[in-house]
Scaffold this motif. Structure first.
Motif, PDB file in Angstrom:
ATOM      1  N   VAL A   1       5.916  -3.811  -8.987  1.00 22.81           N
ATOM      2  CA  VAL A   1       5.274  -3.426  -7.720  1.00 22.81           C
ATOM      3  C   VAL A   1       6.277  -3.495  -6.576  1.00 22.81           C
ATOM      4  O   VAL A   1       6.337  -2.596  -5.714  1.00 22.81           O
ATOM      5  CB  VAL A   1       4.055  -4.331  -7.449  1.00 22.81           C
ATOM      6  CG1 VAL A   1       3.549  -4.159  -6.025  1.00 22.81           C
ATOM      7  CG2 VAL A   1       2.941  -4.032  -8.441  1.00 22.81           C
ATOM      8  N   GLU A   2       7.086  -4.538  -6.544  1.00 25.22           N
ATOM      9  CA  GLU A   2       8.096  -4.644  -5.488  1.00 25.22           C
ATOM     10  C   GLU A   2       9.111  -3.518  -5.576  1.00 25.22           C
ATOM     11  O   GLU A   2       9.509  -2.947  -4.547  1.00 25.22           O
ATOM     12  CB  GLU A   2       8.790  -6.004  -5.586  1.00 25.22           C
ATOM     13  CG  GLU A   2       7.897  -7.171  -5.215  1.00 25.22           C
ATOM     14  CD  GLU A   2       8.622  -8.486  -5.313  1.00 25.22           C
ATOM     15  OE1 GLU A   2       9.736  -8.510  -5.879  1.00 25.22           O
ATOM     16  OE2 GLU A   2       8.084  -9.493  -4.830  1.00 25.22           O
TER      17      GLU A   2
ATOM     18  N   ARG B   1       7.581  -0.221  -4.322  1.00 27.44           N
ATOM     19  CA  ARG B   1       7.318  -0.141  -2.876  1.00 27.44           C
ATOM     20  C   ARG B   1       8.588  -0.120  -2.049  1.00 27.44           C
ATOM     21  O   ARG B   1       8.595   0.417  -0.933  1.00 27.44           O
ATOM     22  CB  ARG B   1       6.459  -1.316  -2.440  1.00 27.44           C
ATOM     23  CG  ARG B   1       5.074  -1.347  -3.053  1.00 27.44           C
ATOM     24  CD  ARG B   1       4.245  -2.437  -2.398  1.00 27.44           C
ATOM     25  NE  ARG B   1       4.026  -2.153  -0.981  1.00 27.44           N
ATOM     26  CZ  ARG B   1       3.542  -3.036  -0.113  1.00 27.44           C
ATOM     27  NH1 ARG B   1       3.245  -4.262  -0.522  1.00 27.44           N
ATOM     28  NH2 ARG B   1       3.359  -2.716   1.139  1.00 27.44           N
TER      29      ARG B   1
ATOM     30  N   ALA C   1       2.207   0.901  -7.932  1.00 33.19           N
ATOM     31  CA  ALA C   1       2.647   0.906  -6.533  1.00 33.19           C
ATOM     32  C   ALA C   1       2.843   2.316  -6.022  1.00 33.19           C
ATOM     33  O   ALA C   1       2.545   2.622  -4.860  1.00 33.19           O
ATOM     34  CB  ALA C   1       3.938   0.096  -6.397  1.00 33.19           C
TER      35      ALA C   1
ATOM     36  N   PHE D   1      -1.018   3.926  -5.725  1.00 34.61           N
ATOM     37  CA  PHE D   1      -2.098   3.325  -4.935  1.00 34.61           C
ATOM     38  C   PHE D   1      -1.617   2.492  -3.745  1.00 34.61           C
ATOM     39  O   PHE D   1      -2.451   2.101  -2.929  1.00 34.61           O
ATOM     40  CB  PHE D   1      -2.958   2.431  -5.831  1.00 34.61           C
ATOM     41  CG  PHE D   1      -3.547   3.154  -7.002  1.00 34.61           C
ATOM     42  CD1 PHE D   1      -4.625   4.008  -6.840  1.00 34.61           C
ATOM     43  CD2 PHE D   1      -3.016   2.989  -8.268  1.00 34.61           C
ATOM     44  CE1 PHE D   1      -5.171   4.680  -7.922  1.00 34.61           C
ATOM     45  CE2 PHE D   1      -3.548   3.649  -9.359  1.00 34.61           C
ATOM     46  CZ  PHE D   1      -4.627   4.508  -9.186  1.00 34.61           C
ATOM     47  N   LEU D   2      -0.344   2.187  -3.624  1.00 34.50           N
ATOM     48  CA  LEU D   2       0.143   1.344  -2.544  1.00 34.50           C
ATOM     49  C   LEU D   2       1.097   2.123  -1.674  1.00 34.50           C
ATOM     50  O   LEU D   2       1.852   2.980  -2.161  1.00 34.50           O
ATOM     51  CB  LEU D   2       0.845   0.095  -3.098  1.00 34.50           C
ATOM     52  CG  LEU D   2      -0.020  -0.846  -3.945  1.00 34.50           C
ATOM     53  CD1 LEU D   2       0.813  -2.020  -4.424  1.00 34.50           C
ATOM     54  CD2 LEU D   2      -1.228  -1.337  -3.165  1.00 34.50           C
TER      55      LEU D   2
ATOM     56  N   ALA E   1       6.660  -0.273   1.370  1.00 28.57           N
ATOM     57  CA  ALA E   1       6.707  -1.541   2.102  1.00 28.57           C
ATOM     58  C   ALA E   1       7.211  -1.343   3.514  1.00 28.57           C
ATOM     59  O   ALA E   1       6.566  -1.726   4.481  1.00 28.57           O
ATOM     60  CB  ALA E   1       7.584  -2.547   1.352  1.00 28.57           C
TER      61      ALA E   1
END
Length: 498
Positions: A328-329, A332, A398, A401-402, A405
């Motif tokens: 995920v990191e 993003r 990520a 849906f995200l 960052a």
């Protein structure tokens, strides 16, 4: 008189030559060092080694004085402590001790890496880095050779047999080369890449950083699991310390257990991934426990016993969740969308390699018990599987849906062309010009207001007025044509005009 004139001519000639062109002498050889640099390298070679030896001597003498042991075996004990701190297997009588604590090794490597990082110059050259690596290795290699000689001489007093020189020097070289690499790369990574002319891709750097976070997170989860298991097996504390005869034995067992605590945490991380921890003929894992001889030490109190419970495989979600979080990191924060999968693969590979190195360091032969440590093959396969698969799942999640960052909120992704394109700054319904039209809420700055007539005057062509030299009347709006006439200077000295 003639000698004085010769001296004057020689001096004046040397001055003129120095001002015209510096004398070209031979370049200094690579082995020549300035005094200040030589002093720095001497500190790199000596300071960590001397500090470690001082602590070892104090600890050995304190243990011998409290236990009533004769001090005649102190040199051999100090030498054996130095060798054990560098993961060099020791043989006492017929018992081989290869399972050694990780705490002294980590401290020694950290001290050497820290000293090396402080000595890295601003713009290092290959010669500087070579000298620095040699300085990091020099002190430990010298002390190791002395310790091998001391252990060989003390063989008649103590049953300690000296290890092989290849094994001893090999461990020292590997550990301190890793310390030198960590210190140099941590301080001058950009300069090092420029020296070797290697352009490291961005996805590799992001994957390495994600691997560091993944390793730390999984070790933290393993430490938490160890503490929870210790709290659930507090009834074993009395049975473990029952073998101690006095306070000194209790203190010694506690200190030894604390030194072996990182070994236990690495084993717990292997168990969380699904790999079993071997204890000679027995093993302990999430899917089963086979009987084996387990040393009665406080560090092994958290070790589960008995048949495996049905809920233990649920713990496999821990490394999977750590891998998903890393993915995920990466999804993003990476602006290199095609390279993000490679960053995820790099994270999984480096994390698995790090745990393999830690498992090798925390394993070894333990006397009559046999080999103690995680199953290395299963550890590698399962770590790559959980961290790699979880990383890809987190990365895809990520992306879909995200939101990014930082720095990518105003960009949208075109799946057909595989690139980011600049989207509208915002939706028209969310941000309109009317939001900023209220002068009462956002008053204009009077310093920014500009008069329209002044702008027109600035746009017009400027007029130039020149006053006659020596005239006291102010310049007029008319442009005066002036011609500058330079008088002819008479021939002669330029300073006096004569």
């Amino acid at each position: 008189m003639s000698s004085r004139n010769a001296l004057v001519r020689r001096t004046s000639g040397s001055r003129g030559g120095a001002s015209a062109a510096a004398p070209s002498g031979p370049e200094p050889a690579w082995w020549s060092l300035p005094p200040e640099r030589a002093r720095t390298l001497l500190l790199v070679a000596a300071r960590p080694t001397i500090c470690a030896l001082t602590v070892m001597v104090v600890v050995v003498l304190l243990v011998m004085l409290t236990s009533g042991t004769e001090l005649t075996s102190a040199p051999g004990a100090v030498a054996a402590t130095w060798l054990a701190a560098h993961q060099i297997p020791l043989t006492v009588g017929r018992t081989t001790l290869g399972l050694l604590p990780l705490v002294p090794t980590v401290v020694l490597v950290w001290l050497a890496a820290r000293e090396c990082a402080r000595a890295v110059p601003d713009r290092p050259t290959p010669v500087d880095l070579g000298w620095l690596a040699a300085a990091v290795l020099a002190g430990p290699l010298v002390v190791t050779s002395v310790c091998l000689a001391v252990v060989g001489d003390a063989a008649g007093v103590t049953p300690l047999e000296p290890p092989g020189p290849v094994t001893a020097f090999g461990w020292v070289l590997v550990l301190y080369l890793a310390a030198a690499a960590a210190g140099i790369c941590g301080r001058a990574w950009d300069s090092l890449c420029a020296l070797v002319s290697v352009d490291v891709p961005e996805w590799a750097v992001l994957g390495a950083r994600a691997a560091r976070r993944t390793v730390l997170r999984l070790l933290a989860c393993a430490a938490m699991a160890t503490v929870i298991s210790f709290c659930t097996h507090l009834s074993r504390v009395g049975e473990t310390y029952r073998q101690a005869h006095d306070v000194t034995d209790v203190l010694g067992m506690t200190v030894v257990s604390l030194l072996y605590l990182p070994n236990v945490i690495v084993g717990a991380a292997g168990m969380l991934s699904g790999a079993a921890v071997q204890f000679g003929a027995g093993s302990v894992g999430l899917f089963g426990v086979s009987a084996g001889q387990v040393p009665p030490v406080p560090a092994l109190i958290p070790l589960p016993t008995g048949p495996a419970s049905a809920w233990w495989p649920v713990l496999l979600l821990v490394p999977l969740a750590v891998g998903v979080l890393g993915g995920v990191e990466l999804g993003r924060t990476s602006d290199d969308r095609p390279g993000a999968p490679w960053a995820t693969l790099t994270c999984a590979g480096l994390s698995t390699f790090t745990f393999l190195v830690l498992a090798v360091l925390s394993s070894g032969q333990l006397g009559a018990v046999g080999w103690v440590g995680p199953d290395l093959l299963m550890l590698v396969v399962l770590m790559v599987t959980w961290i790699g698969f979880g990383g890809f799942v987190g990365m895809v999640f990520a992306r879909r849906f995200l939101a990014p960052a930082t720095g990518y909120a105003d960009y949208a992704y075109d799946e057909d062309d595989d690139y980011y394109y600049e989207d509208d700054y915002a939706d028209d319904d969310e941000y309109t010009d009317d939001d900023y039209a209220d002068d009462d809420e956002y008053p204009a700055d009077p310093a920014v207001e500009v008069d329209a007539e002044l702008v027109e005057d600035i746009d017009d062509e400027p007029e130039v007025s020149i006053a006659a030299p020596g005239s006291v009347t102010p310049p007029t709006d008319e442009i005066v044509d002036a011609e500058v006439v330079e008088p002819d200077l008479p021939e002669g000295d330029g300073d006096t005009g004569r």
